[in-house]
Design a protein around this motif. Structure first.
Motif, short mmCIF file in Angstrom:
data_model
loop_
_atom_site.label_atom_id
_atom_site.label_comp_id
_atom_site.label_asym_id
_atom_site.label_seq_id
_atom_site.Cartn_x
_atom_site.Cartn_y
_atom_site.Cartn_z
N THR A 144 36.92 25.78 31.08
CA THR A 144 36.79 26.07 29.58
C THR A 144 36.55 27.57 29.24
OG1 THR A 144 33.94 26.03 29.89
CG2 THR A 144 35.17 24.11 29.21
N MET A 145 36.36 28.50 30.18
CA MET A 145 36.48 29.86 29.82
C MET A 145 38.03 30.27 29.38
SD MET A 145 34.35 30.93 33.56
CE MET A 145 34.24 32.87 32.71
N PRO A 146 37.88 31.49 28.54
CA PRO A 146 39.12 31.88 27.79
C PRO A 146 39.91 32.61 28.89
CG PRO A 146 37.12 33.24 27.11
CD PRO A 146 36.52 32.10 28.01
N VAL A 147 41.20 32.78 28.37
CA VAL A 147 42.02 33.46 29.20
C VAL A 147 41.88 34.85 29.76
CG1 VAL A 147 43.65 34.32 27.42
CG2 VAL A 147 44.78 33.71 29.62
N ALA A 148 41.29 35.43 28.80
CA ALA A 148 40.53 37.01 29.23
C ALA A 148 39.82 37.13 30.21
CB ALA A 148 40.36 37.61 27.87
N ALA A 149 38.87 35.92 30.31
CA ALA A 149 38.00 35.86 31.12
C ALA A 149 38.23 35.10 32.52
CB ALA A 149 36.68 35.33 30.93
N MET A 150 38.95 34.00 32.51
CA MET A 150 39.35 33.26 33.84
C MET A 150 40.83 32.60 33.42
SD MET A 150 38.44 32.39 36.62
CE MET A 150 36.60 32.92 36.58
N GLY A 151 41.75 33.54 33.33
CA GLY A 151 43.12 33.10 33.15
C GLY A 151 43.64 32.88 34.39
N HIS A 152 44.71 31.83 34.54
CA HIS A 152 45.42 31.38 35.76
C HIS A 152 46.82 31.39 35.54
CE1 HIS A 152 41.48 30.76 37.52
NE2 HIS A 152 41.16 29.53 37.08
N ASN A 153 47.73 31.58 36.28
CA ASN A 153 49.18 31.22 36.43
C ASN A 153 49.22 30.63 37.73
OD1 ASN A 153 48.90 33.36 37.82
ND2 ASN A 153 50.23 34.64 36.82
N VAL A 154 50.49 30.28 37.93
CA VAL A 154 51.20 30.09 39.45
C VAL A 154 52.41 31.00 39.43
CG1 VAL A 154 52.32 28.33 40.90
CG2 VAL A 154 50.43 27.66 39.21
N VAL A 155 52.12 31.78 40.53
CA VAL A 155 53.34 32.72 41.02
C VAL A 155 53.80 32.26 42.35
CG1 VAL A 155 53.96 35.24 41.42
CG2 VAL A 155 52.41 34.51 39.65
N ILE A 156 55.16 32.24 42.62
CA ILE A 156 56.00 31.94 44.00
C ILE A 156 56.69 33.28 44.46
CG2 ILE A 156 57.28 30.56 45.00
CD1 ILE A 156 56.87 28.37 42.86
N THR A 157 56.25 33.60 45.64
CA THR A 157 56.82 34.82 46.40
C THR A 157 56.91 34.26 47.80
OG1 THR A 157 54.81 36.02 46.99
CG2 THR A 157 55.72 36.30 44.88
#
Length: 206
Positions: free
Chosen positions: A116-129
């Protein structure tokens, strides 16, 4: 007469001396002397038994090491060349690996932020390398900022990445499977500052 008395006295003296040599004290002293020796000899046998206990513990030691060598999270469920994974407010992905079928030409990853936390505090993404590039890409992504999803623009080391989302949001990315068929191993991770240490897993084609 005096001679007889002297001889008799001498005989009594010799008899008493002989009896003194056969005094019962001698066997008791010998028994007393040997008793501690027997106790000392059996003591090591008693103390040797506990020494074997650590060996049993050592034999079982590899089991925890084997568990610690891989992720305890399950593999992602894959269907129709796609999968959905989740990120939480506890800074965790719900899966530890993604296995892409070799029959797929393109693969889609959907990320759902279940917190429930906002993107600025607990944002997530998926990056593949590549696994070898993950730390450097995450470190340089911090400089790119939130507007760039903490991914350096046009970074050739980045195979694919989603946008950055907050609690309750969903995002996805598709990429050519050929990009992760060779030259691995590869990893997926969250590049939000400080998250990649916990939010990561392996991705491979099988």
């Amino acid at each position: 007469m005096n001679t007889r008395i002297a001889l008799l006295a001498a005989a009594c003296t010799l008899a008493l001396a002989a009896c003194g040599d056969k005094s019962p004290a001698t066997p008791d002293t010998t028994a007393a002397a040997t008793a501690p020796t027997e106790a000392v000899e059996t003591a090591p046998a008693d103390t040797a038994a506990p020494a074997e206990a650590p060996a049993a513990v050592d034999a079982a030691a590899p089991a925890p090491a084997a568990a610690a060598s891989g992720s305890d999270k399950p593999a992602a469920v894959v269907a129709d060349c796609a999968t959905e994974i989740e990120g939480t407010d506890a800074m965790q992905f719900n899966v530890g690996s993604i296995v892409v079928p070799a029959s797929c030409t393109e693969f889609k990853i959907t990320l759902k932020h279940t917190g429930t936390m906002p993107v600025a505090a607990m944002g997530h993404n998926v990056v593949i390398t590549k696994a070898a590039d993950m730390q450097a890409v995450a470190a340089e992504g911090m400089g790119a900022g939130a507007a760039a999803a903490y991914v350096k623009a046009d970074d050739p080391r980045v195979i694919a990445h989603t946008s950055l989302i907050g609690g309750g949001e969903t995002t996805s990315v598709s990429f050519a499977v050929s990009k992760i068929k060779d030259g691995g191993p590869y990893e997926f991770f969250c590049s939000f500052p400080g998250h990649s240490a916990l939010m990561k897993g392996t991705i491979a084609v099988e």
